[in-house]
Design a protein around this motif. Structure first.
Motif, PDB file in Angstrom:
ATOM      1  N   GLY A  95       0.902  -1.273  -0.138  1.00  0.00           N
ATOM      2  CA  GLY A  95       0.109  -0.106   0.022  1.00  0.00           C
ATOM      3  C   GLY A  95       0.864   1.257   0.039  1.00  0.00           C
ATOM      4  O   GLY A  95       0.484   2.290  -0.509  1.00  0.00           O
ATOM      5  N   ALA A  96       2.040   1.169   0.951  1.00  0.00           N
ATOM      6  CA  ALA A  96       2.894   2.523   0.828  1.00  0.00           C
ATOM      7  C   ALA A  96       3.561   2.597  -0.618  1.00  0.00           C
ATOM      8  O   ALA A  96       3.737   3.678  -0.939  1.00  0.00           O
ATOM      9  N   LEU A  97       4.047   1.163  -1.095  1.00  0.00           N
ATOM     10  CA  LEU A  97       4.751   1.484  -2.592  1.00  0.00           C
ATOM     11  C   LEU A  97       3.734   2.003  -3.734  1.00  0.00           C
ATOM     12  O   LEU A  97       4.037   2.466  -4.584  1.00  0.00           O
ATOM     13  N   GLN A  98       2.444   1.511  -3.438  1.00  0.00           N
ATOM     14  CA  GLN A  98       1.496   2.257  -4.386  1.00  0.00           C
ATOM     15  C   GLN A  98       1.140   3.706  -4.447  1.00  0.00           C
ATOM     16  O   GLN A  98       0.703   4.180  -5.149  1.00  0.00           O
ATOM     17  N   GLY A  99       1.528   4.191  -3.286  1.00  0.00           N
ATOM     18  CA  GLY A  99       1.174   5.520  -2.829  1.00  0.00           C
ATOM     19  C   GLY A  99      -0.222   6.035  -3.104  1.00  0.00           C
ATOM     20  O   GLY A  99      -0.509   7.169  -3.498  1.00  0.00           O
ATOM     21  N   GLY A 100      -0.959   5.132  -2.566  1.00  0.00           N
ATOM     22  CA  GLY A 100      -2.566   5.622  -2.614  1.00  0.00           C
ATOM     23  C   GLY A 100      -3.379   5.202  -3.809  1.00  0.00           C
ATOM     24  O   GLY A 100      -4.563   5.335  -3.807  1.00  0.00           O
ATOM     25  N   SER A 101      -2.756   4.992  -5.050  1.00  0.00           N
ATOM     26  CA  SER A 101      -3.216   4.565  -6.144  1.00  0.00           C
ATOM     27  C   SER A 101      -3.378   2.776  -6.077  1.00  0.00           C
ATOM     28  O   SER A 101      -2.299   2.184  -6.336  1.00  0.00           O
ATOM     29  N   ALA A 102      -4.703   2.403  -5.948  1.00  0.00           N
ATOM     30  CA  ALA A 102      -5.087   1.045  -6.052  1.00  0.00           C
ATOM     31  C   ALA A 102      -4.836   0.361  -7.520  1.00  0.00           C
ATOM     32  O   ALA A 102      -4.859  -1.035  -7.585  1.00  0.00           O
ATOM     33  N   ASP A 103      -4.546   1.206  -8.392  1.00  0.00           N
ATOM     34  CA  ASP A 103      -4.487   0.607  -9.802  1.00  0.00           C
ATOM     35  C   ASP A 103      -3.161   0.094 -10.187  1.00  0.00           C
ATOM     36  O   ASP A 103      -2.760  -0.189 -10.991  1.00  0.00           O
ATOM     37  N   ALA A 104      -2.167   0.541  -9.279  1.00  0.00           N
ATOM     38  CA  ALA A 104      -0.780   0.180  -9.716  1.00  0.00           C
ATOM     39  C   ALA A 104      -0.682  -1.505  -9.431  1.00  0.00           C
ATOM     40  O   ALA A 104      -1.219  -1.815  -8.794  1.00  0.00           O
ATOM     41  N   PRO A 105      -0.079  -2.000 -10.672  1.00  0.00           N
ATOM     42  CA  PRO A 105       0.077  -3.331 -10.748  1.00  0.00           C
ATOM     43  C   PRO A 105       0.965  -3.899  -9.794  1.00  0.00           C
ATOM     44  O   PRO A 105       1.855  -3.229  -9.737  1.00  0.00           O
ATOM     45  N   VAL A 106       0.370  -5.002  -9.206  1.00  0.00           N
ATOM     46  CA  VAL A 106       1.438  -5.923  -8.376  1.00  0.00           C
ATOM     47  C   VAL A 106       1.645  -7.272  -8.783  1.00  0.00           C
ATOM     48  O   VAL A 106       0.621  -8.021  -9.161  1.00  0.00           O
ATOM     49  N   ILE A 107       2.634  -7.607  -9.098  1.00  0.00           N
ATOM     50  CA  ILE A 107       3.233  -9.045  -9.685  1.00  0.00           C
ATOM     51  C   ILE A 107       3.671  -9.911  -8.641  1.00  0.00           C
ATOM     52  O   ILE A 107       4.414  -9.620  -7.949  1.00  0.00           O
ATOM     53  N   ILE A 108       3.018 -11.167  -8.702  1.00  0.00           N
ATOM     54  CA  ILE A 108       3.557 -12.185  -7.795  1.00  0.00           C
ATOM     55  C   ILE A 108       4.471 -13.157  -8.582  1.00  0.00           C
ATOM     56  O   ILE A 108       4.142 -13.828  -9.601  1.00  0.00           O
ATOM     57  N   ALA A 109       5.618 -13.162  -8.049  1.00  0.00           N
ATOM     58  CA  ALA A 109       6.734 -14.168  -8.782  1.00  0.00           C
ATOM     59  C   ALA A 109       7.166 -15.173  -7.740  1.00  0.00           C
ATOM     60  O   ALA A 109       7.558 -14.740  -6.675  1.00  0.00           O
ATOM     61  N   ALA A 110       6.805 -16.384  -8.054  1.00  0.00           N
ATOM     62  CA  ALA A 110       7.187 -17.379  -7.067  1.00  0.00           C
ATOM     63  C   ALA A 110       8.210 -18.504  -7.521  1.00  0.00           C
ATOM     64  O   ALA A 110       8.035 -18.862  -8.879  1.00  0.00           O
ATOM     65  N   ASP A 111       8.930 -18.868  -6.744  1.00  0.00           N
ATOM     66  CA  ASP A 111      10.003 -20.042  -7.274  1.00  0.00           C
ATOM     67  C   ASP A 111       8.955 -21.675  -7.547  1.00  0.00           C
ATOM     68  O   ASP A 111       8.098 -21.458  -7.009  1.00  0.00           O
ATOM     69  N   ARG A 112       9.596 -22.218  -8.453  1.00  0.00           N
ATOM     70  CA  ARG A 112       8.870 -23.387  -8.727  1.00  0.00           C
ATOM     71  C   ARG A 112       8.618 -24.208  -7.743  1.00  0.00           C
ATOM     72  O   ARG A 112       7.752 -25.162  -7.826  1.00  0.00           O
ATOM     73  N   ASN A 113       9.433 -24.299  -6.706  1.00  0.00           N
ATOM     74  CA  ASN A 113       9.342 -25.359  -5.512  1.00  0.00           C
ATOM     75  C   ASN A 113       8.504 -24.799  -4.591  1.00  0.00           C
ATOM     76  O   ASN A 113       8.348 -25.468  -3.499  1.00  0.00           O
ATOM     77  N   VAL A 114       7.902 -23.547  -4.535  1.00  0.00           N
ATOM     78  CA  VAL A 114       7.087 -23.142  -3.627  1.00  0.00           C
ATOM     79  C   VAL A 114       5.710 -23.792  -3.707  1.00  0.00           C
ATOM     80  O   VAL A 114       5.166 -23.764  -4.873  1.00  0.00           O
ATOM     81  N   ARG A 115       4.991 -24.118  -2.601  1.00  0.00           N
ATOM     82  CA  ARG A 115       3.708 -24.526  -2.553  1.00  0.00           C
ATOM     83  C   ARG A 115       2.549 -23.541  -3.010  1.00  0.00           C
ATOM     84  O   ARG A 115       2.656 -22.488  -2.819  1.00  0.00           O
ATOM     85  N   TYR A 116       1.970 -24.143  -3.844  1.00  0.00           N
ATOM     86  CA  TYR A 116       0.727 -23.297  -4.448  1.00  0.00           C
ATOM     87  C   TYR A 116      -0.059 -22.614  -3.187  1.00  0.00           C
ATOM     88  O   TYR A 116      -0.518 -21.307  -3.492  1.00  0.00           O
TER      89      TYR A 116
END
Length: 143
Positions: A95-116
């Motif tokens: 929320g702090a990184l978005q700067g109040g704009s909820a439309d800023a995209p957030v991408i989740i990148a996970a390692d292949r060994n991470v549980r779903y």
């Protein structure tokens, strides 16, 4: 003739066999019906989502990196923050990184060994924090 059978004590015995001819006839008729009707059946069309090209690059891209040991890190515009964060801190930090704009995209990148399950928890936390644009990073393999 009837007296002859009665004298000798011979009786007609019932035959305990299954007559397969009617069964085979029915199966052949069904086979022909299915062979004739199969080409007439229309196949369903599945509309899969496509990846479109964005009109312009977003101003700021926030990436949540889920490591193989379930450690969360943030990466903003390709620069990774060395500090580990917990799932409870994730909503406030994003929320702090978005700067109040909820439309800023957030991408989740996970390692292949991470549980779903861990990826789903991160998505749920972001959704509850009011983040509207959450995506998953995929690694394209060249074939």
């Amino acid at each position: 003739m009837a007296s002859l059978n009665a004298r000798h004590g011979t009786r007609r015995r019932t035959i305990n066999e299954i007559n397969m001819v009617p069964f085979i006839d029915v199966m052949l008729v069904l086979l022909i019906i299915f062979m004739v009707s199969a080409p007439l059946i229309t196949t369903g069309v599945v509309d899969l989502p496509t990846v479109g090209k964005a009109a312009r690059q977003p101003d700021r891209v926030i990436e949540v990196v889920v490591g193989a040991d379930d450690v969360l890190r943030l990466r903003v515009d390709g620069k990774e923050d060395a500090a580990r964060i917990t799932l409870k801190e994730l909503a406030a930090r994003v929320g702090a990184l978005q700067g109040g704009s909820a439309d800023a995209p957030v991408i989740i990148a996970a390692d292949r060994n991470v549980r779903y399950e861990q990826v789903v928890k991160v998505m749920d936390t972001l959704q509850r924090a009011g983040v509207q644009r959450v995506g998953l990073a995929v690694k394209a393999t060249g074939t």
